[in-house]
Design a protein around this motif. Structure first.
Motif, mmCIF file in Angstrom:
data_model
loop_
_atom_site.group_PDB
_atom_site.id
_atom_site.type_symbol
_atom_site.label_atom_id
_atom_site.label_comp_id
_atom_site.label_asym_id
_atom_site.label_seq_id
_atom_site.Cartn_x
_atom_site.Cartn_y
_atom_site.Cartn_z
ATOM 1 N N GLY A 47 47.510 37.270 48.954
ATOM 2 C CA GLY A 47 48.434 36.145 49.026
ATOM 3 C C GLY A 47 47.707 34.842 49.362
ATOM 4 N N GLY A 48 46.856 34.880 50.377
ATOM 5 C CA GLY A 48 46.099 33.681 50.774
ATOM 6 C C GLY A 48 45.228 33.187 49.626
ATOM 7 N N ALA A 49 44.554 34.131 48.946
ATOM 8 C CA ALA A 49 43.662 33.765 47.846
ATOM 9 C C ALA A 49 44.450 33.186 46.673
ATOM 10 C CB ALA A 49 42.860 34.992 47.401
ATOM 11 N N VAL A 50 45.568 33.826 46.323
ATOM 12 C CA VAL A 50 46.346 33.379 45.157
ATOM 13 C C VAL A 50 46.979 31.998 45.419
ATOM 14 C CG1 VAL A 50 48.444 33.849 43.810
ATOM 15 C CG2 VAL A 50 46.753 35.658 44.155
ATOM 16 N N ILE A 51 47.478 31.762 46.639
ATOM 17 C CA ILE A 51 48.085 30.450 46.936
ATOM 18 C C ILE A 51 47.047 29.334 46.784
ATOM 19 C CG2 ILE A 51 49.065 29.028 48.797
ATOM 20 C CD1 ILE A 51 50.398 31.670 49.833
ATOM 21 N N VAL A 52 45.868 29.541 47.380
ATOM 22 C CA VAL A 52 44.820 28.515 47.299
ATOM 23 C C VAL A 52 44.356 28.332 45.852
ATOM 24 C CG1 VAL A 52 42.445 27.951 47.968
ATOM 25 C CG2 VAL A 52 44.056 28.820 49.673
ATOM 26 N N ALA A 53 44.160 29.445 45.134
ATOM 27 C CA ALA A 53 43.670 29.346 43.749
ATOM 28 C C ALA A 53 44.739 28.757 42.824
ATOM 29 C CB ALA A 53 43.234 30.732 43.248
ATOM 30 N N PHE A 54 46.009 29.099 43.066
ATOM 31 C CA PHE A 54 47.108 28.572 42.227
ATOM 32 C C PHE A 54 47.119 27.038 42.290
ATOM 33 C CE2 PHE A 54 51.530 27.144 41.709
ATOM 34 C CZ PHE A 54 51.868 27.747 40.504
ATOM 35 N N ILE A 55 47.030 26.498 43.511
ATOM 36 C CA ILE A 55 47.028 25.034 43.669
ATOM 37 C C ILE A 55 45.700 24.449 43.190
ATOM 38 C CG2 ILE A 55 47.181 23.151 45.364
ATOM 39 C CD1 ILE A 55 48.843 25.181 47.117
ATOM 40 N N GLY A 56 44.590 25.083 43.622
ATOM 41 C CA GLY A 56 43.257 24.551 43.320
ATOM 42 C C GLY A 56 42.954 24.501 41.829
ATOM 43 N N PHE A 57 43.287 25.577 41.089
ATOM 44 C CA PHE A 57 43.031 25.593 39.640
ATOM 45 C C PHE A 57 43.774 24.437 38.955
ATOM 46 C CE2 PHE A 57 42.005 30.431 39.217
ATOM 47 C CZ PHE A 57 40.686 30.174 39.551
ATOM 48 N N ARG A 58 45.006 24.162 39.425
ATOM 49 C CA ARG A 58 45.763 23.079 38.800
ATOM 50 C C ARG A 58 45.111 21.714 39.037
ATOM 51 N NH1 ARG A 58 47.983 27.167 38.671
ATOM 52 N NH2 ARG A 58 49.529 27.747 37.090
ATOM 53 N N LEU A 59 44.511 21.534 40.221
ATOM 54 C CA LEU A 59 43.826 20.273 40.505
ATOM 55 C C LEU A 59 42.537 20.156 39.691
ATOM 56 C CD1 LEU A 59 44.277 20.186 44.403
ATOM 57 C CD2 LEU A 59 45.579 18.932 42.663
ATOM 58 N N VAL A 60 41.839 21.303 39.528
ATOM 59 C CA VAL A 60 40.530 21.289 38.853
ATOM 60 C C VAL A 60 40.686 21.175 37.336
ATOM 61 C CG1 VAL A 60 38.554 22.772 38.284
ATOM 62 C CG2 VAL A 60 39.270 22.516 40.668
ATOM 63 N N CYS B 104 38.515 42.987 37.780
ATOM 64 C CA CYS B 104 38.868 43.813 38.930
ATOM 65 C C CYS B 104 39.820 43.033 39.830
ATOM 66 C CB CYS B 104 37.601 44.263 39.666
ATOM 67 S SG CYS B 104 36.520 42.901 40.178
ATOM 68 N N THR B 105 39.760 43.322 41.120
ATOM 69 C CA THR B 105 40.661 42.694 42.080
ATOM 70 C C THR B 105 40.489 41.172 42.107
ATOM 71 O OG1 THR B 105 39.513 44.384 43.342
ATOM 72 C CG2 THR B 105 41.638 43.717 44.158
ATOM 73 N N SER B 106 39.254 40.693 41.906
ATOM 74 C CA SER B 106 39.016 39.246 41.950
ATOM 75 C C SER B 106 39.384 38.566 40.634
ATOM 76 C CB SER B 106 37.558 38.968 42.314
ATOM 77 O OG SER B 106 36.691 39.743 41.512
ATOM 78 N N GLY B 107 38.857 39.066 39.519
ATOM 79 C CA GLY B 107 39.092 38.417 38.230
ATOM 80 C C GLY B 107 40.545 38.472 37.790
ATOM 81 N N HIS B 108 41.142 39.688 37.849
ATOM 82 C CA HIS B 108 42.549 39.831 37.486
ATOM 83 C C HIS B 108 43.460 39.508 38.675
ATOM 84 C CE1 HIS B 108 42.165 41.225 33.439
ATOM 85 N NE2 HIS B 108 41.578 42.359 33.736
ATOM 86 N N GLY B 109 43.188 40.171 39.820
ATOM 87 C CA GLY B 109 44.105 40.115 40.953
ATOM 88 C C GLY B 109 44.235 38.732 41.575
ATOM 89 N N VAL B 110 43.128 38.006 41.684
ATOM 90 C CA VAL B 110 43.179 36.671 42.297
ATOM 91 C C VAL B 110 43.200 35.575 41.228
ATOM 92 C CG1 VAL B 110 41.981 35.014 43.774
ATOM 93 C CG2 VAL B 110 42.079 37.419 44.440
ATOM 94 N N CYS B 111 42.152 35.512 40.401
ATOM 95 C CA CYS B 111 42.049 34.395 39.447
ATOM 96 C C CYS B 111 43.127 34.478 38.366
ATOM 97 C CB CYS B 111 40.664 34.387 38.797
ATOM 98 S SG CYS B 111 39.343 34.087 39.980
ATOM 99 N N GLY B 112 43.270 35.655 37.755
ATOM 100 C CA GLY B 112 44.222 35.799 36.656
ATOM 101 C C GLY B 112 45.660 35.602 37.107
ATOM 102 N N VAL B 113 46.030 36.240 38.219
ATOM 103 C CA VAL B 113 47.404 36.126 38.707
ATOM 104 C C VAL B 113 47.711 34.670 39.061
ATOM 105 C CG1 VAL B 113 48.931 36.732 40.637
ATOM 106 C CG2 VAL B 113 47.660 38.525 39.449
ATOM 107 N N SER B 114 46.746 33.946 39.668
ATOM 108 C CA SER B 114 47.041 32.550 40.034
ATOM 109 C C SER B 114 47.060 31.634 38.813
ATOM 110 C CB SER B 114 46.081 32.042 41.110
ATOM 111 O OG SER B 114 44.765 32.272 40.736
ATOM 112 N N ARG B 115 46.503 32.103 37.678
ATOM 113 C CA ARG B 115 46.634 31.354 36.417
ATOM 114 C C ARG B 115 47.878 31.816 35.656
ATOM 115 N NH1 ARG B 115 42.931 33.084 33.085
ATOM 116 N NH2 ARG B 115 43.352 31.435 31.597
ATOM 117 N N LEU B 116 48.649 32.715 36.254
ATOM 118 C CA LEU B 116 49.865 33.264 35.651
ATOM 119 C C LEU B 116 49.589 33.959 34.317
ATOM 120 C CD1 LEU B 116 52.334 30.289 36.395
ATOM 121 C CD2 LEU B 116 51.780 32.248 37.845
#
Lengths: 145, 144
Positions: A47-60, B104-116
């Motif tokens: 959750g912490g990683a996705v929240i930061v990356a969700f906002i950060g990717f949009r800025l970058v 894996c957990t980083s590429g899909h789980g963190v980066c991919g999910v946050s890119r929707l």
């Protein structure tokens, strides 16, 4: 300069993994153990990683280009195919068996637990095997044309 | 298997650092911080000239816990399984599966999910699902 920056970014990733507790496989397998010793910590890490990356990717990604590269290199495929699901499924089985995924396993090397020195080489063999098999498949497809 | 303490604050802090690292790699190199992709491309065949950058990232990843230990003065708790056959099978499955499924957990789980990304969401649900089933089977059916 680009190399030093990547060292620092890797350091931040490794330090984050260590602080999050995810270098401890027991915390990972306990997260997956819904029927037993459930420890929800991993959901907070994600959750912490996705929240930061969700906002950060949009800025970058509104910028014209990355600092050290000509363009952003983003996956474009939107197809959910058998290969994706088979790979993810096998990955999850291994993850559940040992509690290690690639990042935490590598981060654990310096911590010196004996099991890490068995898991990491096996993981590297698996990675190379998958790349060779994928490449072999591509060669076969090319030869068949 | 011993119980582990629920640690929401350090989990959130560590997670945020991982997310920031992924954002910085995108900002500087324009690449996804997928550990399986970065590590597997340390081996041939090489398709670009980013080898040294990947090596530096992995060196940083391995050095990370030492910076944390130096800063906090406390060792990092770990309980790693000890069964050699289990570790070999698990390592092979994790390495093969992560590369075969493109992340894996980083590429899909963190980066991919946050890119929707729908692909990454499907992959994340799949590996979480097989992970849960594996632990269920290993601990409560066999180990029960």
């Amino acid at each position: 300069m680009s190399i030093l920056i990547q060292l620092a970014i890797g350091l931040l990733f490794g330090a984050g993994l260590a602080i999050s507790g995810m270098a401890a496989p027991a915390k990972v397998t306990n997260f997956l153990d819904l029927a037993g010793q459930f420890d929800p910590s991993l959901a907070f890490v994600m959750g912490g990683a996705v929240i930061v990356a969700f906002i950060g990717f949009r800025l970058v990604l509104v910028r014209a280009r990355p600092v050290f590269a000509p363009s952003f290199n983003l996956p474009t495929s939107r197809t959910i195919d058998r290969r994706l699901l088979l790979g993810a499924g096998l990955f999850g089985i291994g993850w559940g068996l040992a509690g290690f995924c690639p990042g935490p396993a590598l981060t654990s090397i310096g911590l010196g637990a004996p099991g890490t020195f068995i898991f990491v080489p096996a993981m590297l063999v698996g990675m190379v095997a998958a790349r060779l098999l994928a490449q072999g498949g591509a060669t076969v497809a090319f030869a068949a044309k | 298997m011993p119980a582990t303490e629920f640690t929401p604050l350090t989990a959130l802090l560590g997670g945020a650092m991982i997310g920031l690292s992924a954002v910085l790699l995108m900002a500087f190199q324009g690449r996804i911080a997928g550990i399986s992709g970065i590590v597997s491309r340390l081996f041939p065949p090489y398709t670009d000239n980013a080898f040294l950058g990947r090596l530096a990232f992995v060196a940083g990843l391995i050095a990370g816990p030492f910076v944390v230990m130096a800063a906090t003065g406390a060792p990092i708790a770990q309980t790693v399984p000890t069964s050699t056959p289990l570790l070999i099978i698990a390592g092979l499955l994790v390495g093969f599966g992560a590369v075969w499924g493109n992340g894996c957990t980083s590429g899909h789980g963190v980066c991919g999910v946050s890119r929707l990304s729908v692909r990454s969401l499907a992959a994340t649900i799949t590996f979480m699902g097989t992970g849960v089933l594996t632990v269920l089977f290993a601990r409560h059916v066999i180990g029960g």
